[in-house]
Design a protein around this motif. Structure first.
Motif, PDB file in Angstrom:
ATOM      1  N   ARG A  82       0.855  -1.184   0.000  1.00 39.09           N
ATOM      2  CA  ARG A  82       0.000   0.000   0.000  1.00 39.09           C
ATOM      3  C   ARG A  82       0.888   1.230   0.000  1.00 39.09           C
ATOM      4  N   ALA A  83       0.638   2.132  -0.935  1.00 34.17           N
ATOM      5  CA  ALA A  83       1.482   3.319  -1.072  1.00 34.17           C
ATOM      6  C   ALA A  83       1.424   4.161   0.194  1.00 34.17           C
ATOM      7  N   THR A  84       2.561   4.745   0.553  1.00 33.04           N
ATOM      8  CA  THR A  84       2.648   5.597   1.733  1.00 33.04           C
ATOM      9  C   THR A  84       2.295   7.048   1.438  1.00 33.04           C
ATOM     10  N   GLY A  85       2.241   7.423   0.176  1.00 32.18           N
ATOM     11  CA  GLY A  85       2.028   8.823  -0.172  1.00 32.18           C
ATOM     12  C   GLY A  85       3.312   9.585  -0.365  1.00 32.18           C
ATOM     13  N   VAL A  86       4.444   8.980  -0.023  1.00 32.36           N
ATOM     14  CA  VAL A  86       5.766   9.581  -0.235  1.00 32.36           C
ATOM     15  C   VAL A  86       6.425   8.775  -1.352  1.00 32.36           C
ATOM     16  N   ASP A  87       6.434   9.342  -2.548  1.00 34.23           N
ATOM     17  CA  ASP A  87       6.863   8.580  -3.729  1.00 34.23           C
ATOM     18  C   ASP A  87       8.288   8.072  -3.615  1.00 34.23           C
ATOM     19  N   GLU A  88       9.192   8.881  -3.085  1.00 29.01           N
ATOM     20  CA  GLU A  88      10.584   8.452  -2.992  1.00 29.01           C
ATOM     21  C   GLU A  88      10.751   7.300  -2.015  1.00 29.01           C
ATOM     22  N   LEU A  89       9.980   7.291  -0.945  1.00 27.66           N
ATOM     23  CA  LEU A  89      10.041   6.169  -0.005  1.00 27.66           C
ATOM     24  C   LEU A  89       9.407   4.928  -0.620  1.00 27.66           C
ATOM     25  N   ASP A  90       8.311   5.101  -1.365  1.00 24.43           N
ATOM     26  CA  ASP A  90       7.700   3.960  -2.038  1.00 24.43           C
ATOM     27  C   ASP A  90       8.655   3.339  -3.050  1.00 24.43           C
ATOM     28  N   ARG A  91       9.474   4.166  -3.695  1.00 25.07           N
ATOM     29  CA  ARG A  91      10.465   3.648  -4.646  1.00 25.07           C
ATOM     30  C   ARG A  91      11.419   2.680  -3.962  1.00 25.07           C
ATOM     31  N   VAL A  92      11.872   3.021  -2.758  1.00 29.46           N
ATOM     32  CA  VAL A  92      12.832   2.174  -2.045  1.00 29.46           C
ATOM     33  C   VAL A  92      12.149   0.942  -1.470  1.00 29.46           C
ATOM     34  N   ALA A 124      -0.680   8.604   5.929  1.00 26.19           N
ATOM     35  CA  ALA A 124      -1.478   7.391   6.138  1.00 26.19           C
ATOM     36  C   ALA A 124      -2.779   7.723   6.861  1.00 26.19           C
ATOM     37  N   ALA A 125      -2.719   8.637   7.828  1.00 25.86           N
ATOM     38  CA  ALA A 125      -3.924   9.040   8.554  1.00 25.86           C
ATOM     39  C   ALA A 125      -4.901   9.778   7.650  1.00 25.86           C
TER      40      ALA A 125
END
Length: 477
Positions: A82-92, A124-125
């Motif tokens: 599930r995506a976190t909303g932070v694209d750079e963190l989702d990439r990692v 997330a909230a």
């Protein structure tokens, strides 16, 4: 056999069974005597007594929690990220957070770990997912001030300041979050385990309890971890084996750039890097961070050369700068920033011996990168050598030039990995001329690629030296 002999044998057998044993808390190696250093993992001070040698026991078969299924019948939808909303963190992370996954984020103090995870918790909230942020290092009011600053306030984001493991588990029962952020795992202690918070036994127990809770509830967990002065994650090595994902948060506190690098990932690749920019309003992802490492000028300047480095699988264009001045001391200075001193020294020796540039040995030499980026891969060797040669001759390199290649001690330019990706990134940013070793394969449209076999051939891109022109003019006058 006499009675005395039998008693002696029985006493010897009893004493050997009751003799205490010692175990390494890092790797589990056991011995019958205490040692200051574990001979298996070479860790100091980790061998501890754990009582008498255990008796050999057999475990009987028990009730299974769920019947074994053919692997094709196992439902894989429960492990969907599930995506976190932070694209750079989702990439990692490989697409986002998997329910039940435990992620360990480690980094130096002040690098921005808490700011990043508070932003992730707020996003997330905002998706109507109950999120619990537990802080063990700060008070709740301090975290609230940071949330005000970065805009991380939401009704579904719950905040608690606890250092007791049982209290943290109580908050999980009350809030029932889908995401837990624990800042940090070294500050929480269990009352049932002896030792101070942050000790090996405490970290092992706290991490184990949170991992069990995450798996049972299907709750994603983000753990903040401290690092030692050597940069390793504090606590037992077992912690990195227990969690699903290990991320390192890197960056110089004097620079804006921050890198999240994957070290272990059960759900994705470990060669991805996320780029962030830390500022007064918080932390934001950088989809195109190359602009931080470049200096835009109308005309080229002597002593500068551009290269393309790979951070994981991500190409980044970076600028190398060099300056040479006449030395006023017997031993000329050699100063580097963002570059490895040993590799710069090697390039100086290669330029003097193979490139026939003899003026470098008696001059002070300064070399650095722009934007705080650190270039450690050998692919930047050619750019470093050209920057030094350009500074020594006071001659700028051609405009829109990038140099890619490893330089050997014999002066040869060796092949490097990912040349096509590097060239594509350089072409995207508008560079039109590249020096590469060997056949680069498919060349991006609009880019002229020149193959160079050695340093001498690469130095031919330098125009006529300004200093040499001035000296000839002075002699003619």
């Amino acid at each position: 056999m006499g009675t005395a002999t039998v008693w002696r044998m029985a006493a010897r057998t009893k004493s050997s069974k009751d003799r205490p044993s010692y175990r390494c808390t890092e790797c589990g190696w056991t011995t019958v005597k205490w040692l200051g250093r574990c001979p298996e993992c070479q860790a100091w001070g980790t061998v501890e007594e754990y009582g008498a040698a255990p008796a050999v026991r057999t475990t009987a078969a028990g009730r299974v929690s769920a019947a074994a299924l053919p692997i094709a019948q196992v439902d894989g939808r429960q492990a969907t990220a599930r995506a976190t909303g932070v694209d750079e963190l989702d990439r990692v992370l490989g697409g986002g957070l998997v329910p039940g996954a435990v992620v360990l984020l480690a980094g130096e103090p002040g690098v921005g770990k808490s700011t990043l995870l508070l932003d992730v918790a707020a996003k997330a909230a905002s998706e109507e997912h109950p999120t619990l942020y537990v802080t063990g290092e700060e008070s709740a009011s301090q975290v609230r001030l940071r949330a005000d600053r970065i805009g991380a306030l939401h009704d579904h984001l719950y905040l608690a300041a606890e250092t007791d493991l049982s209290a943290v588990l109580g908050h999980l029962d009350a809030v029932k979050p889908s995401l837990l952020v624990m800042d940090s795992v070294q500050t929480v202690a269990s009352p049932e385990i002896d030792g101070a918070p942050g000790g090996m036994a405490q970290v092992r127990e706290v991490a184990g309890a949170l991992i069990r809770a995450s798996k049972e509830r299907g709750m994603a967990t983000l753990l903040v971890g401290h690092v030692t002065k050597d940069g390793a994650i504090a606590g037992p090595r077992l912690l990195e084996h227990l969690v699903d994902v290990v991320l390192h948060f890197e960056g110089d506190r004097h620079a804006r750039l921050r890198l999240v690098r994957g070290v272990k990932n059960r759900y994705g690749a470990t060669d991805e890097v996320g780029c962030f920019e830390l500022h007064d309003e918080g932390i934001t992802g950088l989809a195109d961070p190359s602009g931080l490492f470049l200096t835009r000028r109308a005309e080229p300047v002597p002593g500068t050369c551009l290269t393309v480095t790979l951070e994981g699988r991500r190409p980044l264009v970076a600028e190398v700068q060099a300056l040479t001045v006449d030395s006023q001391i017997p031993s000329p200075r050699r100063t580097t920033s963002g570059l490895e001193t040993s590799r710069v020294s090697m390039m100086l020796a290669v330029l003097e011996q193979r490139g026939r540039i003899s003026a470098l040995g008696k001059r002070d030499i300064y070399s650095a990168t722009v934007g705080g980026v650190k270039l450690s891969e050998p692919a930047a060797d050619l750019a470093v050598a050209l920057a030094l040669a350009s500074a020594a001759s006071d001659t700028p390199l051609p405009k829109n030039l990038v140099a890619i290649g490893e330089v050997g001690l014999a002066g040869e330019v060796r092949r490097v990995t990912g040349v096509q990706r590097r060239l594509a990134e350089a072409a995207r940013l508008g560079f039109t001329h590249a020096l590469v070793p060997g056949d680069p394969g498919k060349v991006p449209p609009g880019m002229r690629v020149q193959e160079v076999a050695d340093v001498g051939e690469a130095l031919r891109v330098l125009p006529r030296s300004r200093r040499a022109a001035r000296e000839e003019a002075d002699r003619a006058g």
